[in-house]
Write a protein that holds these residues in place. Structure first.
Motif, PDB file in Angstrom:
ATOM      1  N   PRO A 180       0.840  -1.198   0.000  1.00  0.00           N
ATOM      2  CA  PRO A 180       0.000   0.000   0.000  1.00  0.00           C
ATOM      3  C   PRO A 180       0.875   1.247   0.000  1.00  0.00           C
ATOM      4  CG  PRO A 180       0.002  -1.028   2.171  1.00  0.00           C
ATOM      5  CD  PRO A 180       0.700  -1.980   1.245  1.00  0.00           C
ATOM      6  N   GLU A 181       0.282   2.391  -0.312  1.00  0.00           N
ATOM      7  CA  GLU A 181       1.050   3.633  -0.456  1.00  0.00           C
ATOM      8  C   GLU A 181       1.775   4.024   0.836  1.00  0.00           C
ATOM      9  OE1 GLU A 181      -1.513   6.634  -1.948  1.00  0.00           O
ATOM     10  OE2 GLU A 181      -1.741   5.698  -3.916  1.00  0.00           O
ATOM     11  N   LEU A 182       1.141   3.780   1.993  1.00  0.00           N
ATOM     12  CA  LEU A 182       1.766   4.147   3.264  1.00  0.00           C
ATOM     13  C   LEU A 182       3.062   3.371   3.460  1.00  0.00           C
ATOM     14  CD1 LEU A 182       1.715   5.691   5.919  1.00  0.00           C
ATOM     15  CD2 LEU A 182       0.306   3.865   6.895  1.00  0.00           C
ATOM     16  N   CYS A 183       3.043   2.067   3.168  1.00  0.00           N
ATOM     17  CA  CYS A 183       4.249   1.251   3.315  1.00  0.00           C
ATOM     18  C   CYS A 183       5.333   1.702   2.342  1.00  0.00           C
ATOM     19  CB  CYS A 183       3.921  -0.223   3.093  1.00  0.00           C
ATOM     20  SG  CYS A 183       2.887  -0.950   4.381  1.00  0.00           S
ATOM     21  N   CYS A 184       4.925   2.091   1.122  1.00  0.00           N
ATOM     22  CA  CYS A 184       5.895   2.595   0.152  1.00  0.00           C
ATOM     23  C   CYS A 184       6.556   3.872   0.663  1.00  0.00           C
ATOM     24  CB  CYS A 184       5.208   2.871  -1.187  1.00  0.00           C
ATOM     25  SG  CYS A 184       4.672   1.393  -2.059  1.00  0.00           S
ATOM     26  N   ALA A 185       5.770   4.762   1.263  1.00  0.00           N
ATOM     27  CA  ALA A 185       6.302   6.019   1.793  1.00  0.00           C
ATOM     28  C   ALA A 185       7.311   5.758   2.909  1.00  0.00           C
ATOM     29  CB  ALA A 185       5.163   6.895   2.302  1.00  0.00           C
ATOM     30  N   VAL A 186       6.974   4.803   3.794  1.00  0.00           N
ATOM     31  CA  VAL A 186       7.885   4.444   4.886  1.00  0.00           C
ATOM     32  C   VAL A 186       9.180   3.859   4.318  1.00  0.00           C
ATOM     33  CG1 VAL A 186       8.227   2.923   6.860  1.00  0.00           C
ATOM     34  CG2 VAL A 186       6.047   4.105   6.566  1.00  0.00           C
ATOM     35  N   ALA A 187       9.033   2.989   3.305  1.00  0.00           N
ATOM     36  CA  ALA A 187      10.212   2.365   2.697  1.00  0.00           C
ATOM     37  C   ALA A 187      11.121   3.401   2.055  1.00  0.00           C
ATOM     38  CB  ALA A 187       9.769   1.329   1.669  1.00  0.00           C
ATOM     39  N   LEU A 188      10.534   4.377   1.365  1.00  0.00           N
ATOM     40  CA  LEU A 188      11.333   5.424   0.737  1.00  0.00           C
ATOM     41  C   LEU A 188      12.083   6.249   1.781  1.00  0.00           C
ATOM     42  CD1 LEU A 188       8.927   6.690  -2.067  1.00  0.00           C
ATOM     43  CD2 LEU A 188      11.118   5.534  -2.390  1.00  0.00           C
ATOM     44  N   ARG A 193      17.718   6.927   4.605  1.00  0.00           N
ATOM     45  CA  ARG A 193      18.549   6.845   5.816  1.00  0.00           C
ATOM     46  C   ARG A 193      19.259   5.495   5.913  1.00  0.00           C
ATOM     47  NH1 ARG A 193      15.672   6.333  10.198  1.00  0.00           N
ATOM     48  NH2 ARG A 193      17.302   7.161  11.562  1.00  0.00           N
ATOM     49  N   ILE A 194      19.408   4.810   4.786  1.00  0.00           N
ATOM     50  CA  ILE A 194      19.886   3.437   4.802  1.00  0.00           C
ATOM     51  C   ILE A 194      21.266   3.292   5.445  1.00  0.00           C
ATOM     52  CG2 ILE A 194      20.886   3.528   2.485  1.00  0.00           C
ATOM     53  CD1 ILE A 194      18.998   0.556   4.054  1.00  0.00           C
ATOM     54  N   ASP A 195      22.163   4.245   5.175  1.00  0.00           N
ATOM     55  CA  ASP A 195      23.513   4.156   5.739  1.00  0.00           C
ATOM     56  C   ASP A 195      23.478   4.236   7.264  1.00  0.00           C
ATOM     57  OD1 ASP A 195      24.595   3.920   3.230  1.00  0.00           O
ATOM     58  OD2 ASP A 195      24.958   6.079   3.012  1.00  0.00           O
ATOM     59  N   VAL A 196      22.648   5.134   7.796  1.00  0.00           N
ATOM     60  CA  VAL A 196      22.525   5.278   9.248  1.00  0.00           C
ATOM     61  C   VAL A 196      21.913   4.026   9.863  1.00  0.00           C
ATOM     62  CG1 VAL A 196      21.411   6.584  11.116  1.00  0.00           C
ATOM     63  CG2 VAL A 196      22.331   7.786   9.110  1.00  0.00           C
ATOM     64  N   LEU A 197      20.873   3.507   9.229  1.00  0.00           N
ATOM     65  CA  LEU A 197      20.192   2.328   9.756  1.00  0.00           C
ATOM     66  C   LEU A 197      21.107   1.100   9.760  1.00  0.00           C
ATOM     67  CD1 LEU A 197      16.708   2.776   8.041  1.00  0.00           C
ATOM     68  CD2 LEU A 197      17.275   3.204  10.432  1.00  0.00           C
ATOM     69  N   VAL A 198      21.890   0.947   8.683  1.00  0.00           N
ATOM     70  CA  VAL A 198      22.814  -0.191   8.608  1.00  0.00           C
ATOM     71  C   VAL A 198      23.902  -0.066   9.681  1.00  0.00           C
ATOM     72  CG1 VAL A 198      24.615  -1.289   7.188  1.00  0.00           C
ATOM     73  CG2 VAL A 198      22.431  -0.648   6.172  1.00  0.00           C
ATOM     74  N   ALA A 199      24.413   1.155   9.875  1.00  0.00           N
ATOM     75  CA  ALA A 199      25.426   1.379  10.911  1.00  0.00           C
ATOM     76  C   ALA A 199      24.886   1.056  12.298  1.00  0.00           C
ATOM     77  CB  ALA A 199      25.930   2.830  10.858  1.00  0.00           C
ATOM     78  N   GLN A 200      23.639   1.461  12.575  1.00  0.00           N
ATOM     79  CA  GLN A 200      23.013   1.171  13.856  1.00  0.00           C
ATOM     80  C   GLN A 200      22.834  -0.339  14.053  1.00  0.00           C
ATOM     81  OE1 GLN A 200      19.405   3.471  13.688  1.00  0.00           O
ATOM     82  NE2 GLN A 200      20.386   5.335  14.501  1.00  0.00           N
ATOM     83  N   ARG A 201      22.468  -1.009  12.976  1.00  0.00           N
ATOM     84  CA  ARG A 201      22.279  -2.464  13.037  1.00  0.00           C
ATOM     85  C   ARG A 201      23.599  -3.175  13.332  1.00  0.00           C
ATOM     86  NH1 ARG A 201      18.451  -6.233  14.148  1.00  0.00           N
ATOM     87  NH2 ARG A 201      18.941  -8.183  13.057  1.00  0.00           N
ATOM     88  N   LYS A 202      24.638  -2.728  12.678  1.00  0.00           N
ATOM     89  CA  LYS A 202      25.957  -3.337  12.918  1.00  0.00           C
ATOM     90  C   LYS A 202      26.434  -3.084  14.355  1.00  0.00           C
ATOM     91  CE  LYS A 202      27.710  -3.224   8.157  1.00  0.00           C
ATOM     92  NZ  LYS A 202      28.706  -2.621   7.240  1.00  0.00           N
TER      93      LYS A 202
END
Length: 205
Positions: A180-188, A193-202
């Motif tokens: 749905p559009e809401l999930c697409c918006a969250v994914a975008l 912020r993918i670099d920050v999220l990956v760093a936090q995960r590591k």
């Protein structure tokens, strides 16, 4: 084949997007126009207009003759559009340019109105009597979110088809993943912020 997405503006179609297998895709400002009556995209959308709506569209615009195959009268256009509605797809048989052929299908909204069209284009060598049925089914599968089973005698997927547990829904796995559009918006937002999220995960391990 090149794939196009377009909307109708008066007697013209306006391209919204283009995907070329050679990688020459359209820029974001892609806004080329063509006469709707002489191309597959236009006829796919016009087919869902009433005769009165067609008269209104063409009351001050003639059906220009681009090639010897172009439809040039409203009556002949309406007959052609009736065939489009029955089959679920439209054809451009060298009607705008002598060397360009195409197959189109409408994109419908919840009110059964054609709000846009999708089409492929090629030469007579790739779009012809031998290939048109197979290619038309592929175009219509994209138009209907990948659902299988569309053909010249079956123009749409019914509620009974979808609810039948034995119905073969998709010919390609990717079509099963729709958001749905809401999930697409969250994914975008997360991709930005993918670099920050990956760093936090590591860091968590």
């Amino acid at each position: 084949h090149i794939t196009y997405l377009a909307v109708l503006e008066g007697p013209h179609i306006v391209y919204c997007d283009k995907v070329d297998p050679q990688g020459e895709n359209a820029p974001r400002a892609f806004r080329m126009r063509l006469d709707a009556h002489s191309c597959a995209l236009g006829k796919a959308i016009l087919a869902y207009k009433s005769r009165d709506e067609l008269k209104e569209i063409y009351k001050s615009y003639t059906l220009h003759k681009h090639t010897s195959n172009t439809i040039t009268t409203l009556d002949k256009l309406y007959l052609n559009l009736e065939k489009v509605r029955k089959k679920g797809y439209s054809l451009n048989e060298a009607e705008t340019f002598d060397y360009v052929y195409g197959i189109g299908a409408p994109i419908m909204d919840s009110q059964k109105r054609a709000i846009a069209g999708i089409a492929i284009s090629g030469t007579k060598g790739s779009i012809n009597v031998k290939t048109v049925e197979n290619l038309a089914n592929k175009v219509r599968a994209v138009q209907s979110l990948g659902y299988m089973g569309l053909s010249a005698s079956k123009a749409k997927i019914t509620k009974d088809d979808i609810q039948n547990p034995t119905y073969s829904r998709h010919g390609s796995l990717g079509w099963n993943y729709r958001m749905p559009e809401l999930c697409c918006a969250v994914a975008l937002a997360q991709v930005e912020r993918i670099d920050v999220l990956v760093a936090q995960r590591k860091a968590v391990g």
